[in-house]
Every structure is written in structure tokens, then in C-alpha cells.
Design an enzyme around this catalytic site. Structure first.
Site, PDB file in Angstrom:
ATOM      1  N   THR A 156      77.681 -16.029 -33.946  1.00 35.99           N
ATOM      2  CA  THR A 156      78.558 -14.842 -34.578  1.00 35.99           C
ATOM      3  C   THR A 156      78.224 -14.420 -35.889  1.00 35.99           C
ATOM      4  OG1 THR A 156      80.365 -15.790 -35.406  1.00 35.99           O
ATOM      5  CG2 THR A 156      80.386 -15.597 -33.129  1.00 35.99           C
ATOM      6  N   CYS A 157      78.298 -13.248 -36.022  1.00 33.93           N
ATOM      7  CA  CYS A 157      77.980 -12.538 -37.190  1.00 33.93           C
ATOM      8  C   CYS A 157      79.179 -12.573 -38.349  1.00 33.93           C
ATOM      9  CB  CYS A 157      77.644 -11.052 -37.062  1.00 33.93           C
ATOM     10  SG  CYS A 157      76.611 -10.886 -35.963  1.00 33.93           S
ATOM     11  N   ASP A 158      79.738 -13.719 -38.452  1.00 38.18           N
ATOM     12  CA  ASP A 158      80.800 -14.076 -39.340  1.00 38.18           C
ATOM     13  C   ASP A 158      80.111 -15.427 -40.164  1.00 38.18           C
ATOM     14  OD1 ASP A 158      82.702 -15.542 -41.026  1.00 38.18           O
ATOM     15  OD2 ASP A 158      84.096 -14.210 -40.024  1.00 38.18           O
TER      16      ASP A 158
END
Ligand SMILES: *Cc1c(COP(=O)(O)O)cnc(C)c1O
Length: 374
Positions: A321-323
Site C-alpha cells: 500500500t501507499c502508506d
């Protein structure tokens, strides 16, 4: 990792990441707990993995259920558990949820303060309550620390208040911390429990039950005590502190019941470096938001299996994910074969507990972790 799981993956080739749980392992675990602690009632901690197939199997084996919400209570009922086999074990309940549980026939509630006793007294008159005491979780890999429970000295007042409010002051509970590999961890809490029993008895209230909680370990990378080791150690502590007035006991295994029954199938999306000669970053299609939440603070270290046999080099293991917190192991990098390739299938063992329900609904659009119970 069982042949049944490997066979299932080979035959069905599920697309995308998924958890596969082998019910035979859950059955073995249940029977082992029953054998190791024959005098204790088993309340499976539903939150560890509430898959209907797991709950039904455990219900059919005679298990009771530790539930934290009305929804979990309904899941246990749907699996065949009658309300006398259900405990509302969360110390933090909305008053209307206490009422809903009572309406469904639940008569056993956890409390850890006077305000919670008052809710139960108003909405579940005459029910049994047990008071949770603090436990520092020392030695546990996933400590539950200070959020739940009160000091033993306060537990006496809480139970006294329950008694005077028309409830049955039934006993004491604690949780020694999850993935607790020290079989002696129950000792000091049992000593406190026995002391509470004595004080309450002096006040004319005979407590009956000690809820020993969960904490029983599942095997990740390191060896763990067996159910029998826990049973022996705990029984010795009970005898030491309660003498010949042995209380009823219950245990609430979650991780120990289902952890080793599950395997997550994943895939390598990318292998890269931040600069020439730097550590390798391996990105999987599962991460903190797709089932591996317990890698928070790198607490739980799962066995990761690859199809390669090459020399192992330390890698940072991260999710898709983009975290930027979606990194599983970085402080302590994970050794993986140097010839690992993008697209390789990865199996993550010991993932039967605390994975599916910890997965996000659709962070970045990724669907929740698929689950197959076989
Ligand atoms: C989570 C929980 C359990 C299960 O703990 P494990 O360490 O997974 O066995 C048991 N009892 C209570 C009250 C819990 O909150």
C-alpha cells in the site's frame, strides 16, 4: 503448514493473496487444550479468527466462546453455541450492548470498574460478573498491558459493588499477554486472584471462578511450550495459591487455538534497492493493512517461505500500500534467498490468528484478505 493446505493451493490456485485455514489443526489444538487442562472450560476468543467454519467446528467439539461484541455473540450463536456457553468478555461495553446480550440469554460478563458494574446491574440483573485485574504482560510478544483491568485492591471494591447491586460476584480474570512463552507468567496474577478470593470470603462473598485468559503461544520462528507445559505450570500455581480450595477455571485461547492452522499465500511484487549496494527491499501483495497488522513494532515475526533455496541475505519486507508505515520488518531485516524473483509465491505460516479481521476493507482499493477454511 500442512499438506492439506499445500494441496488446496496447488489445486485451486486462488488469484491474489489469501489465508487458508486447516480445520484439522484447529481440532487438534482444541483436543490438546482439553487434555492439558481437563478441569478448565475452554472459551475460544472469537476475535482471533471468527470464520463460521471455525466457530462451528469448535461449537461441535464442546467449546464455549469469549465474545467482545454483540456481533461476535451472534456469530457464536449462529455456530450453535447456546447462551450459557458465551461470555461477554470485553470490559468496555455500551450499555445497550449489555442489554442486547442479556436479551440473547448471555449471563456472564467481564467488568473492571464500578461504572461498568452499574451498566451490567441495570441491563443484566442477576448476571454473573468477573473482575479483570491488571497484568503487566511481561514476557509476552503482544502485551495487552494497561488498557484492561484494575489493581487487585480495587477489584475487591468492584466485586463488592457487584454483589450489593444484585449481581453474582463470580470471579476474577486476567490476561498475561498474548504469545506468552513464559509458562510461569500466570503465577503472580493467580496469587493476586487468591488474595481477592480470601478478602471477599471474609466479607461473606464466595467467589467461584478464575478466568486464566489467553496467552498460549503459537509457533512462529522459535520453539514454544506445549499445551501440557502450560497446563502443568498453571495447575501448580493454582495449587500453591489456592491450596485445597481449588476454584473453577476457564481458559480463553485465541492465538493458540488457530494461529498454526493458517497460512497466507502471497506474491513478490517488487524487489529493489534504494541505492547501489544497499539493502534489498522486497514488496509483497500483503502487508500491515492486508492481514499482517501484528507486525506492528515488528512484534510478531512470521515464518516466511519461498520457493528458492539460495543463500539468504537480509531484506526489508514491505507491503503493497501507499502508506510508509506499511513495512513489516526493517529494524530487524528478514533473511530471504538472494535468488528470489518478482512473481515468486510466498507462504507466510502461523497466520491463522489475528489476520483476516485485522485487514482493511479497501485501503488503496485492495480487497480484504480472502479466507478459505478447509
Ligand atoms: C484477545 C483475548 C484473548 C485471546 O488471547 P490469545 O493470547 O490470543 O490467546 C483471551 N481473552 C481475552 C479477554 C482477550 O481479549
Amino acid at each position: 503448514m500442512t499438506d492439506r493446505i499445500l494441496d488446496f493451493l496447488r489445486r485451486t490456485r486462488p488469484e491474489g493473496p489469501c489465508l487458508v485455514v486447516d480445520l484439522d489443526v484447529v481440532r487438534d489444538n482444541y483436543l490438546r487444550f482439553e487434555k492439558a487442562m481437563p478441569d478448565s472450560r475452554i472459551f475460544y476468543a472469537v476475535k482471533a479468527n471468527p470464520a463460521p467454519e471455525i466457530l462451528s467446528l469448535l461449537a461441535s467439539l464442546g467449546s464455549n466462546f469469549d465474545c467482545a461484541s454483540v456481533q461476535e455473540i451472534d456469530m457464536a450463536r449462529a455456530a450453535g453455541a447456546t447462551p450459557d456457553r458465551i461470555s461477554f468478555g470485553n470490559t468496555i461495553k455500551k450499555e445497550r450492548d449489555v442489554a442486547a446480550a442479556f436479551e440473547r440469554g448471555v449471563r456472564l460478563f467481564a467488568v473492571d470498574c464500578i461504572a461498568e458494574v452499574d451498566k451490567v446491574a441495570r441491563q443484566a440483573p442477576g448476571a454473573r460478573v468477573f473482575c479483570r485485574i491488571l497484568c503487566d504482560g511481561e514476557g509476552a510478544e503482544w502485551a495487552l498491558s494497561r488498557k484492561f483491568g484494575c489493581e487487585p485492591s480495587m477489584a475487591v471494591d468492584v466485586l463488592d459493588h457487584a454483589h450489593r447491586s444484585g449481581l453474582v460476584a463470580y470471579g476474577v480474570s486476567f490476561h498475561v499477554g498474548s504469545q506468552q512463552k513464559n509458562t510461569q507468567a500466570w503465577d503472580s496474577a493467580l496469587q493476586s486472584a487468591a488474595e481477592i478470593f480470601r478478602i471477599m470470603s471474609d466479607r461473606g462473598v464466595e467467589l467461584k471462578m478464575v478466568n486464566l485468559g489467553g496467552g498460549f503461544a503459537t509457533r512462529y520462528l522459535e520453539d514454544i511450550p506445549g499445551e501440557g507445559d502450560y497446563g502443568n505450570a498453571i495447575n501448580e500455581c493454582i495449587r500453591a495459591h489456592f491450596g485445597n480450595r481449588i476454584p473453577e477455571t476457564i481458559i480463553e485461547p485465541g492465538r493458540g487455538m488457530v494461529g498454526n492452522a493458517g497460512v497466507i499465500k502471497s506474491e513478490v511484487i517488487l524487489i529493489s534497492q534504494k541505492s547501489e549496494g544497499d539493502i534489498r527491499w522486497v514488496y509483497l501483495d500483503v502487508g500491515k493493512f492486508n492481514g499482517l497488522a501484528e507486525t506492528m513494532d515488528e512484534a510478531i515475526r512470521y515464518p516466511v517461505m519461498t520457493p528458492r533455496q539460495g543463500v539468504e541475505v537480509p531484506c526489508v519486507l514491505a507491503g503493497p500500500t501507499c502508506d510508509s508505515v506499511d513495512v513489516m520488518y526493517e529494524k530487524k531485516p528478514y533473511p530471504l534467498p538472494i535468488n528470489l524473483e518478482i512473481g515468486d509465491e510466498i507462504l507466510i505460516a502461523g497466520t491463522g490468528a489475528y489476520t483476516t479481521t485485522y485487514a482493511s476493507v479497501a485501503f488503496n482499493g485492495f480487497p480484504p484478505l480472502q479466507s478459505y477454511v478447509i
